[in-house]
Motif scaffolding. Structure first.
Motif, mmCIF file in Angstrom:
data_model
loop_
_atom_site.group_PDB
_atom_site.id
_atom_site.type_symbol
_atom_site.label_atom_id
_atom_site.label_comp_id
_atom_site.label_asym_id
_atom_site.label_seq_id
_atom_site.Cartn_x
_atom_site.Cartn_y
_atom_site.Cartn_z
ATOM 1 N N ALA A 103 -38.644 -27.325 35.522
ATOM 2 C CA ALA A 103 -37.460 -27.746 34.775
ATOM 3 C C ALA A 103 -36.242 -27.117 35.436
ATOM 4 C CB ALA A 103 -37.573 -27.311 33.314
ATOM 5 N N ALA A 104 -35.400 -27.945 36.058
ATOM 6 C CA ALA A 104 -34.241 -27.431 36.784
ATOM 7 C C ALA A 104 -33.223 -28.550 36.986
ATOM 8 C CB ALA A 104 -34.661 -26.857 38.138
ATOM 9 N N ASP A 105 -31.973 -28.148 37.209
ATOM 10 C CA ASP A 105 -30.891 -29.086 37.493
ATOM 11 C C ASP A 105 -30.900 -29.374 38.994
ATOM 12 O OD1 ASP A 105 -28.546 -30.619 36.946
ATOM 13 O OD2 ASP A 105 -27.324 -28.970 37.694
ATOM 14 N N VAL A 106 -31.155 -30.603 39.383
ATOM 15 C CA VAL A 106 -31.375 -30.949 40.785
ATOM 16 C C VAL A 106 -30.196 -30.593 41.699
ATOM 17 C CG1 VAL A 106 -31.735 -32.876 42.388
ATOM 18 C CG2 VAL A 106 -33.124 -32.685 40.319
ATOM 19 N N PRO A 107 -28.944 -30.919 41.365
ATOM 20 C CA PRO A 107 -27.854 -30.627 42.297
ATOM 21 C C PRO A 107 -27.717 -29.156 42.674
ATOM 22 C CG PRO A 107 -27.126 -32.225 40.682
ATOM 23 C CD PRO A 107 -28.464 -31.732 40.214
ATOM 24 N N THR A 108 -28.156 -28.244 41.806
ATOM 25 C CA THR A 108 -28.037 -26.818 42.097
ATOM 26 C C THR A 108 -29.372 -26.202 42.520
ATOM 27 O OG1 THR A 108 -28.404 -26.248 39.765
ATOM 28 C CG2 THR A 108 -26.121 -26.547 40.488
ATOM 29 N N LEU A 109 -30.348 -27.045 42.811
ATOM 30 C CA LEU A 109 -31.689 -26.585 43.138
ATOM 31 C C LEU A 109 -31.692 -25.744 44.418
ATOM 32 C CD1 LEU A 109 -34.623 -26.988 42.067
ATOM 33 C CD2 LEU A 109 -34.822 -28.846 43.742
ATOM 34 N N ALA A 110 -32.432 -24.647 44.388
ATOM 35 C CA ALA A 110 -32.573 -23.784 45.569
ATOM 36 C C ALA A 110 -34.018 -23.300 45.632
ATOM 37 C CB ALA A 110 -31.611 -22.608 45.496
ATOM 38 N N LEU A 111 -34.826 -24.009 46.417
ATOM 39 C CA LEU A 111 -36.239 -23.681 46.551
ATOM 40 C C LEU A 111 -36.498 -22.985 47.878
ATOM 41 C CD1 LEU A 111 -37.732 -27.125 45.442
ATOM 42 C CD2 LEU A 111 -37.544 -25.065 44.027
ATOM 43 N N ALA A 112 -37.513 -22.160 47.901
ATOM 44 C CA ALA A 112 -37.945 -21.539 49.153
ATOM 45 C C ALA A 112 -38.850 -22.524 49.882
ATOM 46 C CB ALA A 112 -38.692 -20.240 48.866
ATOM 47 N N GLY A 113 -38.642 -22.686 51.176
ATOM 48 C CA GLY A 113 -39.469 -23.600 51.943
ATOM 49 C C GLY A 113 -39.000 -25.034 51.850
ATOM 50 N N ARG A 114 -39.597 -25.899 52.690
ATOM 51 C CA ARG A 114 -39.213 -27.305 52.743
ATOM 52 C C ARG A 114 -40.430 -28.194 52.552
ATOM 53 N NH1 ARG A 114 -34.335 -28.818 54.752
ATOM 54 N NH2 ARG A 114 -35.057 -30.575 56.012
ATOM 55 N N PHE A 115 -40.172 -29.434 52.170
ATOM 56 C CA PHE A 115 -41.201 -30.433 51.964
ATOM 57 C C PHE A 115 -41.108 -31.475 53.078
ATOM 58 C CE2 PHE A 115 -40.592 -28.382 47.983
ATOM 59 C CZ PHE A 115 -41.780 -28.483 47.277
ATOM 60 N N THR A 116 -42.219 -32.156 53.331
ATOM 61 C CA THR A 116 -42.154 -33.188 54.368
ATOM 62 C C THR A 116 -41.435 -34.433 53.864
ATOM 63 O OG1 THR A 116 -44.372 -33.978 53.739
ATOM 64 C CG2 THR A 116 -44.235 -32.395 55.557
ATOM 65 N N ALA A 117 -41.511 -34.698 52.561
ATOM 66 C CA ALA A 117 -40.851 -35.888 52.011
ATOM 67 C C ALA A 117 -40.322 -35.615 50.615
ATOM 68 C CB ALA A 117 -41.809 -37.074 51.969
ATOM 69 N N ALA A 118 -39.173 -36.194 50.313
ATOM 70 C CA ALA A 118 -38.619 -36.156 48.953
ATOM 71 C C ALA A 118 -38.408 -37.584 48.490
ATOM 72 C CB ALA A 118 -37.294 -35.394 48.917
ATOM 73 N N PHE A 119 -38.621 -37.802 47.191
ATOM 74 C CA PHE A 119 -38.436 -39.118 46.583
ATOM 75 C C PHE A 119 -37.491 -38.965 45.402
ATOM 76 C CE2 PHE A 119 -42.641 -38.947 48.436
ATOM 77 C CZ PHE A 119 -42.723 -40.135 49.140
#
Length: 202
Positions: A103-119
């Protein structure tokens, strides 16, 4: 879970639950199963469906489809806990344990690491704040190598110009019409049609 065609994946997505009490301020409505299947199938064929991020996931159609197609790690992110609960129930019902929920606000999202794809099928800024679709896109590009995104067709040139300015390239995969069934009080038609484009940005 195996699908032999994009159509089989679409039928699976269509069977997933949708919002119980959609919220207008979040512009909640189910993304067409055909559009979800087109994006996830394309990511699969390009070989970028290893780890997947579903931003503004709602009831998790992209996330669950990605997990069903074999993504080893999927994160479903939405500001609405009620929507996330529906998504979690659906993932559990299909035994898709690769999906996590945040549960998080997407525009301010700050995750560690990256994903190969976002949808994502972001809010278009009609009932939420103006420019939120671009804020979603910026967040997606911070967190993924390839981004599959949906926007209103009249904004195509603006979105294309924006991503080019950021140093990315936009490829339109499809232009179509979202057929939104009556969801809110202001919906007077049997089907509310919105022209959109599905694009991949990388």
């Amino acid at each position: 879970m195996e699908f032999r065609s994009k159509k089989e994946l679409e039928i699976f997505v269509e069977s997933l639950p949708t919002f119980r009490r959609p919220k207008l301020r979040l512009e909640q409505y189910p993304t067409d199963a055909a559009v979800v299947a087109a994006a996830v199938w394309d990511a699969h064929t390009r070989g970028v469906l290893d780890t997947a991020l579903d931003l503004g996931c709602g009831t998790g159609r992209f996330a669950i489809a990605a997990a069903a197609m074999g993504a080893r790690r999927v994160l479903c992110v939405d500001v609405d806990p009620e929507a996330l609960e529906i998504a979690k129930e659906a993932a559990d019902a299909h035994g898709l344990h690769a999906v996590d929920f945040l549960a998080a606000d997407v525009p301010t999202l700050a995750l560690a690491g990256r994903f190969t794809a976002a949808f994502m099928n972001p809010p278009f800024g009609i009932w939420s704040r103006r420019g939120i679709d671009i804020a979603f896109l910026a967040a997606a590009l911070r967190h993924a190598e390839v981004v599959y995104t949906i926007h209103k067709l009249p904004t195509l040139q603006y979105v294309e110009k924006t991503v080019k300015k950021w140093g990315y390239r936009l490829e339109v995969l499809a232009t179509t019409v979202l057929n939104i069934k009556p969801t809110y009080r202001h919906h007077r038609k049997r089907v509310h049609k919105v022209e959109i484009f599905l694009a991949v940005v990388r």
